[in-house]
Design a protein around this motif. Structure first.
Motif, PDB file in Angstrom:
ATOM      1  N   LEU A 281       0.833  -1.204   0.000  1.00  0.00           N
ATOM      2  CA  LEU A 281       0.000   0.000   0.000  1.00  0.00           C
ATOM      3  C   LEU A 281       0.869   1.255   0.000  1.00  0.00           C
ATOM      4  N   GLY A 284       2.284   2.091  -3.291  1.00  0.00           N
ATOM      5  CA  GLY A 284       1.311   2.394  -4.327  1.00  0.00           C
ATOM      6  C   GLY A 284       1.006   1.228  -5.251  1.00  0.00           C
ATOM      7  N   ARG A 287      -3.896   0.092  -4.494  1.00  0.00           N
ATOM      8  CA  ARG A 287      -4.583   1.365  -4.247  1.00  0.00           C
ATOM      9  C   ARG A 287      -5.435   1.280  -3.005  1.00  0.00           C
ATOM     10  N   ARG A 288      -5.410   2.314  -2.181  1.00  0.00           N
ATOM     11  CA  ARG A 288      -6.247   2.339  -0.977  1.00  0.00           C
ATOM     12  C   ARG A 288      -7.691   2.627  -1.359  1.00  0.00           C
TER      13      ARG A 288
END
Length: 288
Positions: A281, A284, A287-288
């Motif tokens: 996370l 990247g 994706r959150r």
């Protein structure tokens, strides 16, 4: 009537025209010690509201009724309903519902039958639907404790630790939502018809909160990826699942977490999967 004695069971089933169904995975208990130890493992009292799945002829249901405040048994085979009416005639705190547990609205069932009780599950699960049933029960968040008999191989998988031959994605799922415990073995001669596999009873104490704090959706993406191709390294599995990430980047994240870049997914425990998820996370990659 002795529900563990074939001299009582055969005429009972004959009276109601019952025939065993292989498609429903029907095997009835004929060893009284198994229900006794199962009830003991379930830790029941008068405040317990028990959901039983696949009661068969009631061999487990009757001991449950003696130990709990109420028992609701969901039975898919309609031909067993008159059998259960006979075998459970003296159990005032039992209710048998005809239905498919996978299509049952568990929230409605619990609200209707266990409003003032502590909802738990105790069952001898049909082995052909064990994983979807357990997922249905755990995901509902309605039950404090789940005590079930399953195929021994599945029991070992659910309770397995990282690095063992039985460890897999469902082991991590079980550890995330529950505290699994292997209780005892049940050999094939405890059933009629005699199954071709060994069985075991396990308990799942459902957690109020997960033991790790990472993103719940993301961690199961990582777990699924890690076990999708068991013969491949974790880096290669993650590359397949997250095409935007290079092998070098993923290897760097693993090394930064203190792992060898050549490890496989089955070596990571739940805590390690959470740390890896946070790393992906932060980079990247997810994706959150």
């Amino acid at each position: 009537m002795n529900l563990y004695n074939m001299q009582d069971i055969k005429p009972l089933l004959a009276r109601h025209g019952f025939h065993f169904s292989k498609s429903l995975g029907q095997n009835f208990l004929i060893a009284s010690w198994v229900p006794e130890e199962t009830v003991a493992a379930a830790n029941l009292d008068e405040r317990s509201g028990v959901l039983e799945i696949g009661p068969g002829i009631g061999a487990l249901t009757r001991p449950l009724a003696q130990a709990a405040g109420k028992v609701v048994s969901v039975e898919l085979d309609r031909t067993l309903l008159p059998v259960l009416r006979e075998t459970l005639a003296g159990c005032a705190n039992t209710r048998v519902i005809h239905g498919d547990i996978l299509k049952t609205d568990l929230a409605v069932l619990v609200d209707e039958h266990f409003a003032d009780l502590r909802p738990v599950v105790v069952a001898n699960l049909p082995y052909n639907i064990t994983t979807p049933v357990l997922t249905h029960l755990v995901d509902s968040g309605l039950f404090e404790r789940i005590t079930v008999m399953v195929q021994k191989e599945v029991a070992l998988r659910i309770t397995a630790s990282a690095g063992s031959s039985h460890y897999g994605a469902f082991s991590v799922y079980a550890a995330y939502y529950t505290e699994p415990t292997f209780c005892f073995d049940v050999p094939p001669d405890c059933f009629v018809p005699r199954p071709k596999v060994d069985s075991a009873v396990i308990t799942l104490a459902v957690r109020k909160t997960p033991p790790v704090s990472t993103d719940p959706v993301a961690i199961f993406q990582v777990i699924k990826a890690a076990f999708a191709q068991r013969r491949k390294t974790l880096v290669n599995c993650l590359c397949s699942a997250f095409p935007g990430a290079s092998k070098e980047m993923l290897a760097g994240i693993l090394i930064g977490l203190g792992h060898d870049s050549r490890i496989r997914g089955e070596t990571l425990d739940l805590q390690a999967f959470a740390q890896l998820t946070d790393g992906l996370l932060d980079a990247g990659i997810i994706r959150r």
